[in-house]
Design an enzyme around this catalytic site. Structure first.
Site, mmCIF file in Angstrom:
data_model
loop_
_atom_site.group_PDB
_atom_site.id
_atom_site.type_symbol
_atom_site.label_atom_id
_atom_site.label_comp_id
_atom_site.label_asym_id
_atom_site.label_seq_id
_atom_site.Cartn_x
_atom_site.Cartn_y
_atom_site.Cartn_z
ATOM 1 N N GLN A 31 28.771 38.477 40.202
ATOM 2 C CA GLN A 31 28.454 37.471 39.179
ATOM 3 C C GLN A 31 27.807 36.206 39.742
ATOM 4 O O GLN A 31 27.170 35.461 38.997
ATOM 5 C CB GLN A 31 29.723 37.105 38.408
ATOM 6 N N ARG A 48 39.347 31.465 44.751
ATOM 7 C CA ARG A 48 39.409 32.932 44.687
ATOM 8 C C ARG A 48 38.003 33.479 44.516
ATOM 9 O O ARG A 48 37.284 33.089 43.597
ATOM 10 C CB ARG A 48 40.299 33.359 43.506
ATOM 11 N N HIS A 91 36.010 43.599 42.874
ATOM 12 C CA HIS A 91 35.790 43.026 41.544
ATOM 13 C C HIS A 91 34.570 43.728 40.944
ATOM 14 O O HIS A 91 33.510 43.126 40.744
ATOM 15 C CB HIS A 91 35.607 41.508 41.638
ATOM 16 N N GLU A 108 41.593 43.523 37.672
ATOM 17 C CA GLU A 108 41.611 44.075 36.321
ATOM 18 C C GLU A 108 41.368 45.577 36.223
ATOM 19 O O GLU A 108 40.294 46.025 35.787
ATOM 20 C CB GLU A 108 40.600 43.341 35.435
ATOM 21 N N ASN A 167 45.428 37.811 35.025
ATOM 22 C CA ASN A 167 44.263 37.221 34.367
ATOM 23 C C ASN A 167 44.595 37.168 32.892
ATOM 24 O O ASN A 167 44.911 38.191 32.281
ATOM 25 C CB ASN A 167 43.016 38.087 34.547
ATOM 26 N N TYR A 190 43.459 35.697 29.007
ATOM 27 C CA TYR A 190 42.438 35.045 28.193
ATOM 28 C C TYR A 190 42.814 34.918 26.719
ATOM 29 O O TYR A 190 42.652 33.876 26.117
ATOM 30 C CB TYR A 190 41.112 35.823 28.285
ATOM 31 N N GLU A 216 43.049 34.182 36.829
ATOM 32 C CA GLU A 216 41.903 33.807 35.988
ATOM 33 C C GLU A 216 42.402 33.331 34.638
ATOM 34 O O GLU A 216 43.374 33.879 34.106
ATOM 35 C CB GLU A 216 40.970 35.001 35.701
HETATM 36 C C1 PNW Z 1 37.362 38.959 33.246
HETATM 37 N N1 PNW Z 1 39.131 41.247 27.477
HETATM 38 O O1 PNW Z 1 36.975 39.996 32.415
HETATM 39 C C2 PNW Z 1 36.714 39.228 34.593
HETATM 40 O O2 PNW Z 1 37.622 39.326 35.647
HETATM 41 C C3 PNW Z 1 35.589 38.285 34.922
HETATM 42 O O3 PNW Z 1 34.758 38.866 35.877
HETATM 43 C C4 PNW Z 1 34.876 37.876 33.648
HETATM 44 O O4 PNW Z 1 33.696 37.170 33.874
HETATM 45 C C5 PNW Z 1 35.849 37.057 32.834
HETATM 46 O O5 PNW Z 1 37.058 37.772 32.616
HETATM 47 C C6 PNW Z 1 35.304 36.595 31.501
HETATM 48 O O6 PNW Z 1 34.945 37.681 30.708
HETATM 49 C C7 PNW Z 1 37.550 40.234 31.185
HETATM 50 O O7 PNW Z 1 38.438 41.940 26.696
HETATM 51 C C8 PNW Z 1 36.792 40.929 30.273
HETATM 52 O O8 PNW Z 1 40.237 40.859 27.157
HETATM 53 C C9 PNW Z 1 37.314 41.269 29.048
HETATM 54 C C10 PNW Z 1 38.613 40.902 28.728
HETATM 55 C C11 PNW Z 1 39.376 40.201 29.633
HETATM 56 C C12 PNW Z 1 38.830 39.855 30.876
#
Ligand code: PNW
Length: 506
Positions: A38, A96, A141, A186, A328, A330, A398
């Site tokens: 990335q 990281r 990754h 992940e 991680n 979100y 993350e």
């Molecule tokens: C992570 N979801 O990906 C990755 O570790 C990163 O490389 C990425 O850029 C970042 O989150 C933001 O997207 C995810 O669908 C992708 O829940 C999708 C999900 C969660 C994390």
């Protein structure tokens, strides 16, 4: 009852430390996270081999929303000193990042180690250490060498051996200075999105089959790299080795037993598949979900479950094979046994789970379709995992928020998200969760996988139109810096300038 509850809250509120003054421990690691593909660019610099993301973006450019790719990305391959300067500006304790397998081993195997690849990461690591920034390194990754994909990648039973040999080269090369290792970033996104769907490379779309094969061999590969470190490097190098799993929060829509069970099934399908074999007392894939897949497989006429079992010996080998749980986190969803159910492809993981999910409209929405701000979701995740897996040590590896490219430098929505998340981290610490650090995603804007450059996660904005890829701090960078410096979340803090300085002589 209600009156008593209100009174209780008021009294507690008075006697507890006011939220504004709660402090993060001095040894809590504040950092940011990135990933090789990335940010690095230099996709074929020196003798670097081709990865599955190089292959996919070059051969199928239209799978990426804006047909962009990571050939140059933020050009950290050339801008690594500026990256470390940004870490110093923020006052980070840790950073990281990930190592690109095909930069270290151009053929995927350890017959040929790239001197230039090793030299690049040596420079990056040494520059961090010069300024007292602790490196935290992810071995994988998402950028598998294409040559290994040609042999089946994670679905090949020999994959764990290939990964172990790669890990050995990385520990040998950098382990004298790197003390925090993460094997995989992940597993869900690697296996489900890459093998069981077509939303990440290698876009295999082997729904309901490839994802489960990948899950088994990924978990075994993790355990191999863990045991290798533990048996051969830990005593002399003195570090720790764990795994990062994406743990979004799946909560029951109502308190009915059916919905509670549906939420549990979805948690098992999403991340229990990877967490349970490593962190649970009994080991192996999560019981109820595995039973569901076995039953559906039988009904569908398969001679075996599409989710392969571990042998007893494999279970033993994997169980407990991690020094910490990297989370991680979100987003969040509400889960129902009967409502909001979509039609899914048969067979597939989502059909196997067979539950409905729902996101209330009032939860703030980011620029990413899948990312909303659910209430207290990090706290719920951490307390749930602490209970379920016998109090492991955690890092948030993350957590972050996306905005559209047009949104500029004033990112109050990102600031709101980070402050809420960090309040949750303090709540978790208060509740006895052994949380040791927090890595914000991301240090800077970068190539957001299938979304290309259309979603931005950076504390620093990157200008992708400019060949030099200049970086400019967003307002959130100043707010994060203030939190790191004071170890306190001051909700009224406003930066009085948008000019960065390096404080503390670091
Ligand atoms: C992570 N979801 O990906 C990755 O570790 C990163 O490389 C990425 O850029 C970042 O989150 C933001 O997207 C995810 O669908 C992708 O829940 C999708 C999900 C969660 C994390």
């Amino acid at each position: 009852m209600k009156v008593a509850l209100v009174l209780c809250v008021v009294l507690l509120g008075c006697s507890a430390i006011p939220k504004q003054e709660r402090r993060f421990p001095d040894d809590f690691l504040f950092g940011t996270a990135t990933a090789s593909y990335q940010i690095e660019g230099g996709w074929n610099a020196d003798d670097k081999g081709e990865s599955i993301w190089d292959y996919m973006t070059h051969n199928h450019p239209h799978v990426i929303k804006d047909s962009s790719n990571g050939d140059i990305a933020a050009d950290s391959y050339n801008n690594y000193k500026r990256d470390v300067e940004m870490m110093r500006e923020l006052g980070l304790d840790a950073y990281r990042f990930s190592v690109a397998w095909s930069r270290i081993l151009p053929d995927g195997f350890s017959n040929r180690v790239s001197e230039a690849g090793v030299a690049f990461y040596n420079k990056y690591i040494d520059e961090m250490l010069k300024y007292g920034i602790t490196p935290m390194v992810t071995l994988y990754h998402w950028d598998l060498p294409q040559k290994l994909q040609d042999l089946g990648g994670f679905a090949n039973p020999l994959f764990p051996e290939w990964f172990e040999e790669y890990a050995r080269v990385v520990y040998e090369s950098f382990g004298d200075r790197v003390k925090h290792w993460i094997t995989f970033n992940e597993p869900r996104e690697i296996c489900y999105e890459g093998y069981g769907a077509a939303t990440k490379a290698p876009i295999l779309n082997a729904t309901g089959i490839g994802n489960y094969l990948c899950a088994k061999y990924l978990v075994l590969a993790h355990a191999r790299a863990y045991h290798l470190y533990n048996n051969q490097y830990k005593a002399s190098q003195g570090g720790e080795c764990g795994i990062t799993i994406s743990v979004n929060w799946f909560e029951s829509l109502t308190d009915s037993e059916e919905d509670e069970f549906a939420a549990e099934i979805r948690r098992q399908a999403e991340w229990g598949q990877y967490a349970e074999p490593i962190f649970s007392a009994q080991g192996g894939f999560p019981k109820e979900f595995a039973e569901r897949v076995a039953q559906k497989s039988a009904e569908q006429g398969y001679p075996w479950s599409r989710m392969p079992d571990f042998t007893e010996e494999e279970k033993q080998y994997v169980r407990g094979a991690s020094d910490f749980f990297g989370v991680n986190h979100y987003t969040a969803y509400l889960i129902s046994a009967t409502e909001h159910i979509s039609q899914y492809v048969v067979p597939s993981l989502m059909d196997d789970a067979g539950v409905g999910s729902y996101v209330p409209e009032e939860w703030p929405q980011s620029a990413s379709s899948w990312l909303t701000q659910g209430p207290n979701s990090i706290l719920k995740v951490l307390t749930h995992l602490k209970e379920k897996y016998n109090d492991p040590k955690f890092y948030i590896t993350e957590n972050g928020w996306s905005s559209p490219p047009s949104s500029g430098l004033l990112d109050d929505d990102r600031i709101r998200y980070y402050r809420a998340a960090l309040e949750n981290c303090l709540d978790a610490i208060d509740a006895g969760v052994r949380l040791q650090g927090y890595m914000a995603w991301s240090l800077m804007d970068n190539f957001e996988w299938m979304e290309g450059l259309t979603e931005r996660f950076g504390l620093y904005q990157v200008d992708f139109e400019d060949p030099a890829r200049p970086r400019t701090p967003r307002k959130s960078a100043f707010v994060y810096k203030q939190i790191i410096k004071t170890r306190v979340i001051d909700h009224s803090y406003e930066p009085d300038t948008m000019t960065m300085t390096i404080d503390d002589g670091r």
